[in-house]
Design a protein around this motif. Structure first.
Motif, PDB file in Angstrom:
ATOM      1  N   HIS A  12       0.819  -1.231   0.000  1.00 40.12           N
ATOM      2  CA  HIS A  12       0.000   0.000   0.000  1.00 40.12           C
ATOM      3  C   HIS A  12       0.847   1.273   0.000  1.00 40.12           C
ATOM      4  CE1 HIS A  12       0.060  -0.504   4.659  1.00 40.12           C
ATOM      5  NE2 HIS A  12       0.988   0.357   4.311  1.00 40.12           N
ATOM      6  N   ASN A  57      -3.151  -1.149   8.468  1.00 37.97           N
ATOM      7  CA  ASN A  57      -2.602  -0.388   9.584  1.00 37.97           C
ATOM      8  C   ASN A  57      -2.655   1.092   9.262  1.00 37.97           C
ATOM      9  OD1 ASN A  57      -0.337  -1.404   7.718  1.00 37.97           O
ATOM     10  ND2 ASN A  57       0.639   0.323   8.762  1.00 37.97           N
ATOM     11  N   HIS A  59      -1.489   4.960   9.617  1.00 35.15           N
ATOM     12  CA  HIS A  59      -0.130   5.517   9.749  1.00 35.15           C
ATOM     13  C   HIS A  59      -0.139   6.897  10.404  1.00 35.15           C
ATOM     14  CE1 HIS A  59       0.044   2.658   6.382  1.00 35.15           C
ATOM     15  NE2 HIS A  59       1.344   2.568   6.539  1.00 35.15           N
ATOM     16  N   HIS A 125      -3.903   5.957   3.282  1.00 36.59           N
ATOM     17  CA  HIS A 125      -3.481   5.351   2.008  1.00 36.59           C
ATOM     18  C   HIS A 125      -3.491   3.826   2.057  1.00 36.59           C
ATOM     19  CE1 HIS A 125       0.402   5.415   4.242  1.00 36.59           C
ATOM     20  NE2 HIS A 125       0.720   4.368   3.502  1.00 36.59           N
ATOM     21  N   HIS A 192      10.098  -3.819   3.871  1.00 37.84           N
ATOM     22  CA  HIS A 192      10.562  -2.445   3.647  1.00 37.84           C
ATOM     23  C   HIS A 192      10.929  -1.777   4.960  1.00 37.84           C
ATOM     24  CE1 HIS A 192       6.207  -1.786   4.281  1.00 37.84           C
ATOM     25  NE2 HIS A 192       6.333  -0.482   4.259  1.00 37.84           N
ATOM     26  N   GLU A 240       4.259  -4.927   8.624  1.00 33.76           N
ATOM     27  CA  GLU A 240       2.895  -4.819   8.092  1.00 33.76           C
ATOM     28  C   GLU A 240       2.402  -6.147   7.514  1.00 33.76           C
ATOM     29  OE1 GLU A 240       2.998  -0.076   6.818  1.00 33.76           O
ATOM     30  OE2 GLU A 240       3.181  -1.602   5.273  1.00 33.76           O
TER      31      GLU A 240
HETATM   32 FE    FE Z   1       2.615   1.277   5.300  1.00 29.32          FE
END
Ligand code: FE
Ligand code: DHB
Length: 279
Positions: A12, A57, A59, A125, A192, A240
């Motif tokens: 995402h 999740n 942010h 997002h 990431h 995530e």
């Molecule tokens: Fe994220």
């Protein structure tokens, strides 16, 4: 009885929003990523889910560090997006399903998951971009129930706990009296790390093992790792992948993999995509 017809797991990354706004789907950088969604949209056109349980999740748009629920669930008639500062256009509001939300809440609290219930909830997002990838006209043909798992502030829930959350959500859906076709959408990961000395860290080996595990005989494979081990293997934001585990858990013991894609990198992220069907 409501029925879970499938699960989709995807990354995402905010940059996807800029790529959509600039129509870069055919651009060489973006094409291998966007093309991954073509078979998924075809499947959605054939199966036509009524409701999406969207596991993601937040942010910092809805919850900030001063108040951070471990697990939360939306029970609003409508969910709106807002500017997060990434410079991406906001999307039209999403229609909620308060009756189903409250049923899931009742069942989960009954199973000793102490949830935060949100009758107002902004969606960021991690929610809007996967929805825009599935329905590019942004004329959302589904109602949504947001389920939010904290991955931004320690301590995080364990992988095992997230798996159990998914199993409990599946039981709750199965006990709902409606006849909806339910799609589970889990967003986040894969490996990431956006900050610190290892910024830019990606672990393809681990990501592919993880994706294999979700369709193999041991979907709980990633539950052997604690939060620190997950961060070590996948990066600070790679955790995530907990959303993928909760999603996978909602699909039952055996699944059929209908489609998958893995592309490195999109922004700083190893982008993954899976379409799974309960077997
Ligand atoms: Fe994220
Ligand atoms: C990026 C990835 C994320 O998962 C996120 O929430 C924000 C940014 C990135 O790779 O740029």
């Amino acid at each position: 009885m409501a029925r879970i017809i499938g699960g989709i797991t995807t990354s995402h990354v905010p940059a996807i929003g800029r790529a959509i706004a600039r129509n870069l789907q055919q651009d060489p950088y973006w094409k291998p990523f966007f093309d991954g969604f073509i078979p998924v949209r075809q499947w959605l056109g054939e199966t036509r889910p009524d409701v999406v349980v969207l596991i993601y999740n937040d942010h910092g748009l809805n919850f900030f560090l001063d108040k951070m629920p471990t697990f939360s669930i939306g029970a609003a008639p409508e969910y709106r997006n807002a500017d997060e500062g990434w410079g991406i256009p906001t999307v039209p509001p999403f229609k909620g399903d308060p009756a189903l939300s409250w049923h899931l809440i009742e069942q989960l609290v009954g199973e000793e998951f102490d949830l935060t219930t949100c009758q107002e909830m902004k969606v960021d997002h991690a929610f809007t971009l996967p929805m825009a990838l599935l329905w590019p006209d942004q004329n959302w043909p589904v109602r949504v129930v947001p389920v939010c798992i904290n991955t931004v502030q320690a301590p995080l829930p364990s992988a095992t706990r997230c798996y159990k959350l998914g199993q409990a959500l599946a039981r709750a859906v199965a006990s709902w009296s409606g006849d909806e076709k339910v799609l589970v959408l889990g967003t986040g990961g894969l490996s990431h790390q956006l900050d610190g000395e290892r910024a830019g860290f990606i672990n393809k080996d681990f990501d592919l093992k993880f994706m294999d595990s979700l369709v193999g005989n041991d979907p709980r494979w990633a539950c052997q790792f604690d939060t620190h081990q997950l961060v070590e293997h996948t990066g600070t934001q790679g955790v995530e992948l907990l959303m993928w585990l909760a999603t996978r858990a909602m699909l039952g013991e055996k699944v059929k993999a209908l489609h998958r894609n893995y592309h490195i990198p999109i922004s700083n992220t190893a982008s993954g995509l899976m379409l799974l069907q309960p077997a």
